[in-house]
Design a protein around this motif. Structure first.
Motif, short mmCIF file in Angstrom:
data_model
loop_
_atom_site.label_atom_id
_atom_site.label_comp_id
_atom_site.label_asym_id
_atom_site.label_seq_id
_atom_site.Cartn_x
_atom_site.Cartn_y
_atom_site.Cartn_z
N TRP A 7 10.17 11.86 1.83
CA TRP A 7 9.11 11.09 1.99
C TRP A 7 8.53 11.07 0.79
CZ3 TRP A 7 9.13 15.92 4.38
CH2 TRP A 7 7.92 16.85 3.96
N LEU A 8 7.80 9.76 0.55
CA LEU A 8 7.01 9.42 -0.73
C LEU A 8 5.92 10.17 -0.87
CD1 LEU A 8 7.75 6.93 -2.84
CD2 LEU A 8 5.72 5.93 -1.61
N ILE A 9 5.82 10.83 -2.04
CA ILE A 9 4.51 11.68 -2.47
C ILE A 9 3.76 10.85 -3.33
CG2 ILE A 9 3.60 13.84 -3.05
CD1 ILE A 9 6.30 15.17 -2.06
N ASN A 10 2.47 10.46 -3.01
CA ASN A 10 1.85 9.88 -4.08
C ASN A 10 0.32 10.05 -3.56
OD1 ASN A 10 0.38 8.05 -5.89
ND2 ASN A 10 2.04 6.59 -5.96
N ASP A 11 -0.33 10.72 -4.22
CA ASP A 11 -1.86 10.94 -3.76
C ASP A 11 -2.98 9.94 -4.47
OD1 ASP A 11 -1.14 13.20 -2.29
OD2 ASP A 11 -1.30 14.69 -4.08
N GLU A 12 -2.34 9.16 -5.26
CA GLU A 12 -3.44 7.94 -5.65
C GLU A 12 -3.72 7.18 -4.45
OE1 GLU A 12 -1.67 6.17 -9.08
OE2 GLU A 12 -1.15 8.04 -9.91
N PRO A 13 -5.02 6.54 -4.34
CA PRO A 13 -5.39 5.87 -3.48
C PRO A 13 -4.58 4.64 -3.25
CG PRO A 13 -7.18 6.01 -4.93
CD PRO A 13 -6.29 6.97 -5.48
N PRO A 14 -4.09 4.44 -2.31
CA PRO A 14 -3.19 3.01 -1.95
C PRO A 14 -3.81 1.92 -2.33
CG PRO A 14 -3.62 4.19 0.15
CD PRO A 14 -4.11 5.09 -0.77
N PRO A 15 -3.17 0.88 -2.94
CA PRO A 15 -3.63 -0.31 -3.12
C PRO A 15 -3.87 -1.16 -2.02
CG PRO A 15 -1.51 -0.28 -4.02
CD PRO A 15 -1.57 1.02 -3.74
N ALA A 16 -4.71 -2.39 -1.90
CA ALA A 16 -5.03 -3.01 -0.86
C ALA A 16 -3.69 -3.46 0.09
CB ALA A 16 -5.87 -4.29 -1.39
N ILE A 17 -2.85 -3.84 -0.63
CA ILE A 17 -1.68 -4.19 0.19
C ILE A 17 -0.34 -3.23 0.18
CG2 ILE A 17 0.03 -6.26 0.46
CD1 ILE A 17 -2.17 -8.01 -0.70
N GLU A 18 0.00 -3.36 -1.04
CA GLU A 18 1.24 -2.11 -1.10
C GLU A 18 1.47 -1.97 -2.28
OE1 GLU A 18 4.56 -4.27 0.16
OE2 GLU A 18 4.24 -5.96 -0.70
#
Ligand code: SF4
Ligand code: SF4
Ligand code: FES
Lengths: 238, 123
Positions: free
Chosen positions: A121-132
């Protein structure tokens, strides 16, 4: 009508002391080619106790991986003419190297455990942007030849290194997916992922004999992905 | 993650690099000695002694023996963990593997010391 001799591996661990091969004559239409799965359905009409998995019957779900005349493949997209040849004899066995649940159905637990190990699965702890999370077309193109895997297990169960160390070697399917996330520009765990793979078994048991490449029904190339993981490990570790 | 007490570097990458590097060293050693033999107009015991009397080849030969031992150990370790395990041999698998690994280790060490004696000994 013409006849095909089908030899099928039969084993019910609860009742049989050992496996046996069952031979059946099956009538097939003479004017067109069938897929191996169609022949199996005809055989099952004669003996309803024959057990196998299948679902989509068009090479999408990955359920009916089996060993067809010695070669792993999906029964639903393997033509009878190609598998049986002029001898018109079909030999069907379960995928090698895994415990048999019944006839052509194997227990895929070890296969899935290895898949789970690579954290698919995708691991990325930065806050997701508004859309994608965006990717450039070039970044997206790096995932081609990786994301198409349907986890049919044809490759991993044709790999001797997996037969000998199914609990330690991730195997071609798992490693192809591992590289799919290592190559993803949106994934932030590259270093951690590589650290998990730098032991003597997970990646380095691959001997590069390419059984996996020759059987993949989707035409994917796990050996190339494994080579790329190895290069990343060399870059990070030296 | 699997580590393994009996692998050489306990890292797959380290073992893999050792295997490649030692293979290159051995290839270079064979080329060096091969060219040394082929380039002499006539080759016998005196020429053989003279070839190995040169200090660079003596040093390189010792490196080659070290490489051979490392290469052999990584290779044998891989073969033993592939085939001498519980899947192939049942419950005695681990004991048999350790025994064979110990024998391989002793032979490798003996080979290393023997090589050192041949190339650096007073004989
Ligand atoms: S890589 Fe190919 S053979 Fe292996 S699981 Fe995926 S689709 Fe099946
Ligand atoms: S190339 Fe590697 S992963 Fe593929 S079958 Fe061979 S040993 Fe297994
Ligand atoms: S039945 Fe779905 S892949 Fe064959």
């Amino acid at each position: 009508m013409s006849q095909v001799l089908v030899s099928i591996y039969r084993y019910n661990p609860e009742l049989d002391s050992k496996p046996r091969m069952q031979s059946l004559e099956v009538d097939v239409p003479g004017d067109r080619d069938l897929m191996v799965l169609d022949v199996l359905e005809l055989a099952k009409a004669k003996d309803p106790s024959i057990t196998y998995r299948r679902s989509c019957r068009e090479g999408v779900c990955g359920s009916d991986g089996m060993n067809i005349n010695g070669v792993n493949g999906l029964a639903c997209i393997t033509p009878l003419s190609k598998a049986a040849g002029p001898a018109r004899k079909l030999v069907l066995r379960p995928l090698p190297g895994l415990p048999v649940v019944r006839d052509l159905v194997v227990d895929l637990s070890q296969f899935y455990e290895q898949f789970e190990k690579i954290k698919p699965w995708l691991i990325n702890d930065e806050p997701p942007p508004a859309i994608e999370r965006l990717q450039s077309p070039e970044e997206r193109a790096k995932l081609d030849g990786l994301y198409e895997c349907i986890l049919c297990a044809c490759c991993t169960t044709s790999c001797p290194s997996f037969w000998w160390n199914p609990d330690k070697f991730v195997g071609p399917a798992g490693l192809l997916q591992s590289y799919r996330f290592l190559a993803d520009s949106r994934d932030a765990a590259t270093t951690e992922r590589l650290a998990e793979l730098d032991d003597p078994f997970s990646v380095f048991r691959c001997r590069g004999i390419m059984n996996c490449v020759s059987v993949c029904p989707k035409g994917l190339n796990p050996t190339r992905a494994i080579g790329k993981i190895r290069n990343m490990l060399v870059e990070q570790g030296t | 993650m699997v580590t393994n007490a009996t692998s050489l570097g306990r890292s797959g990458l380290f073992d893999w690099l050792v295997q490649r590097f030692s293979a290159l060293v051995l290839l270079a050693w064979i080329a060096w000695v091969g060219i040394g033999i082929a380039s002499a107009p006539e080759f016998g015991y005196p020429q053989w002694r003279a070839l190995f009397a040169a200090t660079p080849l003596q040093i390189f030969s010792l490196i080659a023996v070290l490489s051979l031992c490392a290469h052999a150990w990584v290779g044998m370790w891989t073969v033993t963990t592939d085939y001498l395990n519980e899947a192939h041999l049942g419950r005695a698998g681990t004991a048999i593997r350790l025994l064979i690994q110990a024998v391989c280790l002793l032979l490798t060490l003996a080979c290393l010391l023997w090589g050192a004696r041949i190339f650096w000994g007073s004989g």
